[in-house]
Write a protein that holds these residues in place. Sequence first.
Motif, mmCIF file in Angstrom:
data_model
loop_
_atom_site.group_PDB
_atom_site.id
_atom_site.type_symbol
_atom_site.label_atom_id
_atom_site.label_comp_id
_atom_site.label_asym_id
_atom_site.label_seq_id
_atom_site.Cartn_x
_atom_site.Cartn_y
_atom_site.Cartn_z
ATOM 1 N N UNK A 40 52.677 19.899 42.788
ATOM 2 C CA UNK A 40 53.284 21.223 43.012
ATOM 3 C C UNK A 40 52.287 22.251 43.511
ATOM 4 N N UNK A 41 51.006 21.901 43.611
ATOM 5 C CA UNK A 41 50.005 22.865 44.061
ATOM 6 C C UNK A 41 49.425 22.413 45.392
ATOM 7 N N UNK A 42 48.854 23.351 46.117
ATOM 8 C CA UNK A 42 48.272 23.051 47.414
ATOM 9 C C UNK A 42 48.841 23.949 48.492
ATOM 10 N N UNK A 43 48.339 23.772 49.693
ATOM 11 C CA UNK A 43 48.806 24.604 50.802
ATOM 12 C C UNK A 43 50.260 24.314 51.152
ATOM 13 N N UNK A 45 53.091 23.296 48.847
ATOM 14 C CA UNK A 45 53.520 23.018 47.474
ATOM 15 C C UNK A 45 54.907 22.382 47.463
ATOM 16 N N UNK A 46 55.077 21.400 46.589
ATOM 17 C CA UNK A 46 56.370 20.745 46.401
ATOM 18 C C UNK A 46 56.854 21.077 44.995
ATOM 19 N N UNK A 47 57.921 21.881 44.854
ATOM 20 C CA UNK A 47 58.405 22.232 43.515
ATOM 21 C C UNK A 47 58.764 20.991 42.710
ATOM 22 N N UNK A 48 58.589 21.078 41.394
ATOM 23 C CA UNK A 48 58.835 19.931 40.530
ATOM 24 C C UNK A 48 60.266 19.396 40.631
ATOM 25 N N UNK A 66 65.532 15.799 51.885
ATOM 26 C CA UNK A 66 64.351 16.626 52.057
ATOM 27 C C UNK A 66 63.873 16.522 53.505
ATOM 28 N N UNK A 67 62.963 17.412 53.866
ATOM 29 C CA UNK A 67 62.506 17.486 55.252
ATOM 30 C C UNK A 67 61.494 16.387 55.560
ATOM 31 N N UNK A 68 61.273 16.142 56.855
ATOM 32 C CA UNK A 68 60.271 15.167 57.270
ATOM 33 C C UNK A 68 58.867 15.607 56.869
ATOM 34 N N UNK A 69 58.649 16.919 56.878
ATOM 35 C CA UNK A 69 57.341 17.443 56.471
ATOM 36 C C UNK A 69 57.046 17.104 55.025
ATOM 37 N N UNK A 70 58.047 17.277 54.155
ATOM 38 C CA UNK A 70 57.881 16.929 52.743
ATOM 39 C C UNK A 70 57.600 15.446 52.574
ATOM 40 N N UNK A 71 58.304 14.628 53.333
ATOM 41 C CA UNK A 71 58.101 13.175 53.292
ATOM 42 C C UNK A 71 56.668 12.825 53.685
ATOM 43 N N UNK A 72 56.177 13.426 54.758
ATOM 44 C CA UNK A 72 54.829 13.128 55.237
ATOM 45 C C UNK A 72 53.770 13.581 54.241
ATOM 46 N N UNK A 73 53.919 14.814 53.750
ATOM 47 C CA UNK A 73 52.932 15.359 52.810
ATOM 48 C C UNK A 73 52.880 14.531 51.531
ATOM 49 N N UNK A 74 54.025 14.186 50.982
ATOM 50 C CA UNK A 74 54.063 13.462 49.713
ATOM 51 C C UNK A 74 53.524 12.046 49.834
ATOM 52 N N UNK A 75 54.053 11.282 50.784
ATOM 53 C CA UNK A 75 53.784 9.847 50.806
ATOM 54 C C UNK A 75 52.569 9.454 51.645
ATOM 55 N N UNK A 316 39.989 17.917 41.486
ATOM 56 C CA UNK A 316 40.437 17.796 42.877
ATOM 57 C C UNK A 316 41.506 18.836 43.202
ATOM 58 N N UNK A 317 42.386 19.134 42.244
ATOM 59 C CA UNK A 317 43.379 20.194 42.454
ATOM 60 C C UNK A 317 42.702 21.539 42.683
ATOM 61 N N UNK A 318 41.674 21.819 41.891
ATOM 62 C CA UNK A 318 40.928 23.071 42.063
ATOM 63 C C UNK A 318 40.231 23.080 43.416
ATOM 64 N N UNK A 319 39.660 21.937 43.807
ATOM 65 C CA UNK A 319 38.927 21.839 45.064
ATOM 66 C C UNK A 319 39.800 22.174 46.266
ATOM 67 N N UNK A 320 41.037 21.707 46.261
ATOM 68 C CA UNK A 320 41.896 21.886 47.439
ATOM 69 C C UNK A 320 42.835 23.078 47.332
ATOM 70 N N UNK A 321 42.762 23.824 46.226
ATOM 71 C CA UNK A 321 43.729 24.906 46.011
ATOM 72 C C UNK A 321 43.087 26.277 45.845
ATOM 73 N N UNK A 322 41.993 26.360 45.110
ATOM 74 C CA UNK A 322 41.461 27.652 44.689
ATOM 75 C C UNK A 322 40.569 28.330 45.714
ATOM 76 N N UNK A 323 40.244 27.625 46.810
ATOM 77 C CA UNK A 323 39.331 28.192 47.802
ATOM 78 C C UNK A 323 39.951 28.080 49.190
ATOM 79 N N UNK A 324 39.462 28.924 50.105
ATOM 80 C CA UNK A 324 39.988 28.892 51.471
ATOM 81 C C UNK A 324 39.593 27.613 52.194
ATOM 82 N N UNK A 325 38.421 27.061 51.837
ATOM 83 C CA UNK A 325 38.004 25.762 52.362
ATOM 84 C C UNK A 325 37.839 24.812 51.187
ATOM 85 N N UNK A 326 38.007 23.515 51.448
ATOM 86 C CA UNK A 326 37.915 22.537 50.366
ATOM 87 C C UNK A 326 36.459 22.327 49.956
#
Length: 353
Positions: A40-43, A45-48, A66-75, A316-326
């Motif tokens: 559910x977190x990240x640039x 986000x997929x709601x629970x 769901x959208x193709x974008x959601x499919x691509x991001x998730x899987x 890893x969640x903090x790395x990809x979420x809390x900063x503008x760059x990973x």
Amino acid sequence: MIKHNAVTADARPKVKARKSGLVLVILFLVLIVIFLWSFTVGRFAVPLPELLTVFFRKMFGLPATWSDTTETVLFNIRIPRIIVALIIGAALSASGAAYQGLFRNPMVSPDILGASAGAGFGAAMAILMSAGAITIQLAAFAFGIIAVMLTYLISRMIGKNNNSVLILVLTGMVVSSLFSAFISLAKYTADPNNKLPEIAYWLMGGLTSITSKNVMLMLVPFVIGIVPILLLRYKLNALAFGEEEAQALGVDTKKIRFVYIICATLLTASSVAAGGMIGWVGLVIPHLARMLVGPNLKYMLPASVLLGGAYLLLIDDISRTFFTVEIPLSILTAIVGAPFFIYLLVKGRNSWT
């Protein structure tokens, strides 16, 4: 009065075992919560509720809503990365706990026998030769195994069964220094505009390039390494009493040591190959597990696996979420791990043994 005290003494191990079992259940639930929250977190986000809907409809073969974008991001991105983060965290923590029990030293980390340095050199050489991502990981894994085999063979040649554990550790330090020097040489000769940044970024650790192929590459050595470590943890407990005492209890110490070194090397080398050199996880997490459930490896090793997976996934969640760059993972694990390790040294030193 004597009978009452005897009954009380007999009840204490059972109470402690129930408490440790409850801690393991809580750790498992925490891992599940972090696992679901990570989607559910990240640039993107997929709601629970949407996440559960996707899993449910995929499981039963229902039409997609769901959208193709959601499919691509998730899987293609989110699921492989989350699974690999869990595996790496669990693998590094398990190998760290195994080495600490094997060498009876709480200061031991998974890279003590040279696996991390060897894997780093293998990756650096593959990057210099412009290899692809999978080839880089395979080269890192192979050289991690080679470094530990070199450590083991040299220690056997030198030790001749005298102070074999001490000689093994010292040889590992020498081999690690040797491969670290090779890494420095590779960085020195690398193209400063192209190869050098790639090597430096890989060595700092990260999961940005993880794909579904990496899941299978990680899963096989993880299963091969983790199963014997967990099944033989009762025999590893006997080594805590010392070499002669363990042998008196019927434990083949040489065989157990060899099995644990091989399994821990598989876990460490595959983790470094997939995620780079991620420090502090295999050193700090076993300490925390020991404080929660005690030094008994029957509970401490499973606790380390659960804690390590949850911890690295959260990092890893903090790395990809809390900063503008990973941010590379090794930077965050050092920032979190070093102060926390000092705290554990101060507060938890009585729980080491």
